[in-house]
Scaffold this motif. Structure first.
Motif, short mmCIF file in Angstrom:
data_model
loop_
_atom_site.label_atom_id
_atom_site.label_comp_id
_atom_site.label_asym_id
_atom_site.label_seq_id
_atom_site.Cartn_x
_atom_site.Cartn_y
_atom_site.Cartn_z
N MET A 25 0.83 -1.20 0.00
CA MET A 25 0.00 0.00 0.00
C MET A 25 0.87 1.25 0.00
O MET A 25 2.08 1.19 0.20
N SER A 26 0.24 2.38 -0.22
CA SER A 26 0.97 3.63 -0.25
C SER A 26 1.41 4.01 1.16
O SER A 26 1.01 3.42 2.15
N SER A 27 2.19 5.08 1.22
CA SER A 27 2.69 5.52 2.53
C SER A 27 1.58 6.01 3.44
O SER A 27 1.76 6.10 4.64
N ASN A 28 0.40 6.34 2.86
CA ASN A 28 -0.70 6.84 3.67
C ASN A 28 -1.61 5.73 4.19
O ASN A 28 -2.52 5.97 4.95
N ALA A 29 -1.39 4.50 3.71
CA ALA A 29 -2.23 3.38 4.12
C ALA A 29 -1.38 2.34 4.82
O ALA A 29 -0.18 2.25 4.60
N GLN A 30 -2.02 1.56 5.67
CA GLN A 30 -1.31 0.54 6.43
C GLN A 30 -1.99 -0.81 6.25
O GLN A 30 -3.20 -0.91 6.28
N LEU A 31 -1.16 -1.83 6.04
CA LEU A 31 -1.65 -3.20 5.97
C LEU A 31 -0.85 -4.01 6.97
O LEU A 31 0.37 -4.08 6.89
N THR A 32 -1.54 -4.59 7.95
CA THR A 32 -0.85 -5.37 8.97
C THR A 32 -1.50 -6.73 9.08
O THR A 32 -2.66 -6.92 8.76
N THR A 33 -0.70 -7.69 9.54
CA THR A 33 -1.21 -9.03 9.77
C THR A 33 -0.86 -9.46 11.17
O THR A 33 0.06 -8.93 11.79
N GLY A 34 -1.62 -10.47 11.68
CA GLY A 34 -1.34 -10.97 13.01
C GLY A 34 -2.34 -10.43 14.01
O GLY A 34 -3.06 -9.47 13.76
N PRO A 35 -2.40 -11.03 15.20
CA PRO A 35 -3.36 -10.61 16.21
C PRO A 35 -3.05 -9.23 16.74
O PRO A 35 -1.89 -8.83 16.86
N GLU A 36 -4.09 -8.50 17.05
CA GLU A 36 -3.93 -7.17 17.65
C GLU A 36 -4.10 -7.27 19.16
O GLU A 36 -4.82 -8.12 19.67
N ALA A 37 -3.46 -6.38 19.88
CA ALA A 37 -3.61 -6.35 21.33
C ALA A 37 -5.03 -5.94 21.69
O ALA A 37 -5.64 -5.12 21.02
N ARG A 45 -6.31 -4.72 8.58
CA ARG A 45 -5.64 -5.66 9.48
C ARG A 45 -6.21 -7.05 9.25
O ARG A 45 -7.43 -7.23 9.23
N LEU A 46 -5.33 -8.02 9.09
CA LEU A 46 -5.71 -9.40 8.85
C LEU A 46 -5.09 -10.28 9.92
O LEU A 46 -3.89 -10.18 10.20
N SER A 47 -5.90 -11.15 10.53
CA SER A 47 -5.40 -12.13 11.48
C SER A 47 -5.65 -13.52 10.90
O SER A 47 -6.80 -13.95 10.78
N GLY A 48 -4.61 -14.20 10.49
CA GLY A 48 -4.77 -15.52 9.87
C GLY A 48 -4.44 -15.48 8.39
O GLY A 48 -3.80 -14.55 7.89
N THR A 49 -4.92 -16.49 7.68
CA THR A 49 -4.63 -16.62 6.25
C THR A 49 -5.85 -16.20 5.43
O THR A 49 -6.98 -16.24 5.90
N MET A 50 -5.59 -15.84 4.18
CA MET A 50 -6.66 -15.34 3.32
C MET A 50 -6.66 -16.08 1.98
O MET A 50 -5.59 -16.36 1.41
#
Length: 230
Positions: A1-13, A89-94
């Protein structure tokens, strides 16, 4: 993604007292395309702050008119397209089933499953077992050695869906998945969706209209660049 967007994976606190986080959570997703006219260009907004959350074991429909940005949002969710802003944000596989099958014309169905299985890091025995189950569930085993460019539209749609299901992903995103299905395959498809739900797998189905609304846990509408609960 661009610098203005965020893509994260894994569980969130989690904050104290909160339930489990969504397996897929998109917030404030925005996207505009550049359109040229003569010597000038302008930005045409498609998404202006779309939000979408998908819980474990949930079947959700995303509906909108043609041109509303459904496929754009889907491509951003799977990481195929960069958003201008927002977070995913993604937790797991897609797993992803695009509206237009992306296949290799000269490869057989078996060869597609072998190739995709290797790409997902599946062991050969596990890939063969999963492939056999998908052939049986979708009813196209007799085409296992048939090249993709020789398949009918309906059988190609089955292969497209089967490749997305092959690694048994935690989250399955489907873009107009049953457009080419006959009635029998349509019923088999919903049986597979129901089975996934019972195992805590999540499914997001994008369509320009929603039939059999009772099969969904929720239906979300996309219009004017934003998502709305219907």
């Amino acid at each position: 993604m661009s610098s203005n967007a965020q893509l994260t994976t894994g569980p969130e606190a989690l904050e104290p007292g909160q339930g489990p986080p969504p397996v897929l959570d998109a917030t404030g997703v925005a996207k505009a395309y550049t359109r040229w006219r003569r010597l000038s260009r302008r930005k045409v907004p498609v998404l202006t702050g779309a939000d979408l959350a998908l819980a474990a074991g949930e079947v959700v429909g995303l509906v909108g008119e043609n041109g509303s940005g459904k496929t754009t949002l889907m491509r951003i969710l799977v990481g195929d397209l960069a958003a201008d802003s927002g977070t995913v944000r993604l937790s797991g596989t897609m797993g992803y089933c695009p509206q237009q099958p992306i296949v290799y014309p000269r490869l057989t169905c078996d060869e597609h499953f072998e190739l995709f299985g290797a790409a997902h890091g599946m062991r050969p025995a596990a890939q063969r077992d999963a492939t056999g189950d998908l052939y049986a569930q979708l009813g196209f085993e007799r085409y296992s050695s048939t090249r993709a460019d020789q398949l009918s539209g309906g059988t190609l749609a089955k292969l497209n869906l089967g490749l997305a299901l092959l690694p048994d992903p935690d989250v399955l995103l489907l873009d107009e998945p049953y457009a080419g299905f006959d009635w029998d395959t349509y019923q088999k498809f919903w049986g597979m969706v129901a089975e996934r739900r019972t195992r805590g797998r999540s499914v997001l189905i994008i369509s320009h209209f929603i039939a059999d609304e009772q099969r969904f846990d929720r239906v979300i509408k996309l219009s004017d660049g934003r998502t709305w609960s219907s």
